[in-house]
Scaffold this motif. Structure first.
Motif, PDB file in Angstrom:
ATOM      1  N   ARG A 110       0.853  -1.195   0.000  1.00  0.00           N
ATOM      2  CA  ARG A 110       0.000   0.000   0.000  1.00  0.00           C
ATOM      3  C   ARG A 110       0.886   1.241   0.000  1.00  0.00           C
ATOM      4  N   GLY A 111       0.520   2.227  -0.850  1.00  0.00           N
ATOM      5  CA  GLY A 111       1.303   3.456  -0.932  1.00  0.00           C
ATOM      6  C   GLY A 111       1.954   3.582  -2.296  1.00  0.00           C
ATOM      7  N   VAL A 112       2.975   4.418  -2.357  1.00  0.00           N
ATOM      8  CA  VAL A 112       3.733   4.602  -3.601  1.00  0.00           C
ATOM      9  C   VAL A 112       5.172   4.234  -3.338  1.00  0.00           C
ATOM     10  N   GLN A 113       5.870   3.811  -4.407  1.00  0.00           N
ATOM     11  CA  GLN A 113       7.224   3.296  -4.226  1.00  0.00           C
ATOM     12  C   GLN A 113       8.236   4.452  -4.158  1.00  0.00           C
ATOM     13  N   GLN A 114       8.038   5.301  -3.160  1.00  0.00           N
ATOM     14  CA  GLN A 114       8.936   6.427  -2.930  1.00  0.00           C
ATOM     15  C   GLN A 114       9.062   6.660  -1.433  1.00  0.00           C
ATOM     16  N   ASP A 115      10.134   7.360  -1.056  1.00  0.00           N
ATOM     17  CA  ASP A 115      10.332   7.756   0.327  1.00  0.00           C
ATOM     18  C   ASP A 115      10.474   9.272   0.382  1.00  0.00           C
ATOM     19  N   LEU A 116      10.022   9.888   1.478  1.00  0.00           N
ATOM     20  CA  LEU A 116      10.160  11.312   1.704  1.00  0.00           C
ATOM     21  C   LEU A 116      11.102  11.493   2.882  1.00  0.00           C
ATOM     22  N   GLY A 117      12.400  11.551   2.555  1.00  0.00           N
ATOM     23  CA  GLY A 117      13.398  11.587   3.614  1.00  0.00           C
ATOM     24  C   GLY A 117      13.348  10.297   4.393  1.00  0.00           C
ATOM     25  N   PRO A 118      13.231  10.402   5.711  1.00  0.00           N
ATOM     26  CA  PRO A 118      13.167   9.192   6.536  1.00  0.00           C
ATOM     27  C   PRO A 118      11.778   8.550   6.565  1.00  0.00           C
ATOM     28  N   ILE A 119      10.807   9.212   5.924  1.00  0.00           N
ATOM     29  CA  ILE A 119       9.428   8.715   5.964  1.00  0.00           C
ATOM     30  C   ILE A 119       9.178   7.837   4.743  1.00  0.00           C
ATOM     31  N   SER A 120       8.818   6.583   5.008  1.00  0.00           N
ATOM     32  CA  SER A 120       8.491   5.664   3.927  1.00  0.00           C
ATOM     33  C   SER A 120       7.032   5.852   3.533  1.00  0.00           C
TER      34      SER A 120
END
Length: 409
Positions: free
Chosen positions: A351-361
């Motif tokens: 579930r979600g998108v295959q990206q990270d925002l800094g330390p946030i998956s």
């Protein structure tokens, strides 16, 4: 050689005031505007007394320096006369008046100025403000504490630092001598015009080609169209050839009404008030002394610092709220998305998108399957390793069913 060719004066009570506290004079050599102030009806009395006294200086002079000295002396004499009147009539305590005046002597003008009435010069289509306002906000502008734009709407823009009246025995008066040329057009006005009508509109009226009376009437109308919260008085002076002058002296505003003086027992030059009617009006001007000014300046600085800090803090808070709100909404949207990928050696639904925002998956394993990656066909294995997007959980499960069915074929 150039001198006055035509001149005119106009004055109007405005749309708010009950009486006209302005006075204006267009003479042979002398031209002036006085804007009265006072807690009672003192404004009209003050401007009228000052104007009638200064008019005595309307004569020819040997030199512009003589005219400058005579103007300054006339204003000081008017100041003494106002103080004497207040002494004799205590109900007029606090009255005062601005004065902006000029004497034209051939191709030079002598200027005397105190208060916030103004003198402008239109020369070759360009408008210049000749005098500097003696106001609290002008000092704030001069000291760099506020801008010209802020001064226009400052709540204390009408506070006067210098006027003629019963405040000082020898008030400081600005004087100067300037050259003038044929084609110049001078404007003297009270703040009933300059506080309502923009410089661009004033310049347009002065450049309109109308004669001085037409210009004065047009500017009065523009002030009235702008609401005219104060009296408005205008004097327009054209400079031209010496033999063109045909105008006669005219007095407008409160000075155009008679002021009677006479002797009474025990009093010198007592003012007979029977010819004047007292009108209580809202106070709009006062003159703090220098210590009050410094105190006000410090307080104004502190208020501005607090406003800047509050504005900066509010901006930071709004930015943080916007960033946090945007982040929350963005994260919530990502959690409505699904894809099929590899988790260890098995195929799983994420579930979600295959990206990270800094330390946030922005993705996590939502559902593991027993389907081994090594059991898939080569083509399907490559697709799963690169991830297969799905718009919903049901669509992701249909992908798993398809992969399982293809493995068993």
């Amino acid at each position: 050689m150039a001198t006055v060719s035509h001149s005119a004066a106009a004055s109007h009570v405005g749309r708010i005031r009950s009486n006209n506290q302005d006075s204006g004079y267009s003479g042979q050599h002398l031209f002036l505007v006085a804007d009265g102030m006072g807690g009672h009806a003192g404004g009209d009395v003050a401007s009228a007394i000052a104007t009638k006294r200064i008019i005595e200086a309307d004569r020819d002079y040997q030199s512009p320096q003589d005219a400058e000295f005579a103007l300054q002396a006339a204003l000081i004499a008017a100041n003494s006369l106002l103080a004497e009147t207040v002494y004799e009539h205590t109900e007029l305590t606090g009255m005062g008046t601005t004065v902006s005046a000029l004497v034209v002597l051939n191709d030079e003008v002598a200027i005397a100025h105190i208060g916030d009435s103004r003198i402008y010069l239109l020369r070759e289509g360009e408008l210049s403000q000749i005098t500097i306002d003696h106001t609290f906000v002008q000092r704030l502008v001069d000291s760099g504490r506020i801008t010209e734009q802020e001064a226009m709407v400052h709540p204390r823009r009408s506070v006067l630092m210098r006027v003629l009246g019963d405040v000082e025995a020898a008030p400081e008066i600005d004087t100067s001598i300037l050259a003038t040329f044929a084609g110049d057009r001078w404007l003297i006005c009270s703040d009933g015009l300059s506080g309502v009508v923009s410089n661009a509109s004033i310049a347009a009226a002065l450049s309109s080609g109308l004669d001085p009376q037409g210009v004065a009437d047009r500017l009065v109308k523009e002030s009235l169209d702008g609401g005219a919260p104060d009296n408005v008085t205008i004097v327009v002076v054209d400079i031209g050839a010496p033999d063109e002058r045909v105008d006669t002296p005219v007095v407008v505003g409160s000075a155009s009404a008679p002021l009677a003086f006479g002797e009474e027992p025990g009093r010198s030059r007592a003012l007979r008030m029977s010819s004047l009617r007292l009108h209580p009006v809202r106070e709009t001007h006062f003159e703090p002394d220098s210590q009050d000014y410094l105190t006000e300046l410090i307080e104004e600085d502190a208020r501005r610092a607090r406003r800047r800090k509050a504005t900066w803090l509010a901006g930071v808070i709004l930015l943080i709220v916007a960033l946090v709100g945007g982040g929350v909404l963005g994260y919530q949207w990502t959690q409505t998305r699904y894809y099929v990928g590899v988790e260890g050696s098995t195929v799983a639904i994420f579930r979600g998108v295959q990206q990270d925002l800094g330390p946030i998956s922005l993705h996590s394993v939502y559902e593991e399957t027993p389907l081994q990656v090594t059991d898939l066909r080569v083509y399907d294995r490559q697709q799963v390793e690169q991830t297969i997007s799905a718009s919903s959980l049901d669509e992701a499960r249909l992908v798993i069913e398809r992969l399982t069915k293809a493995k068993n074929e």
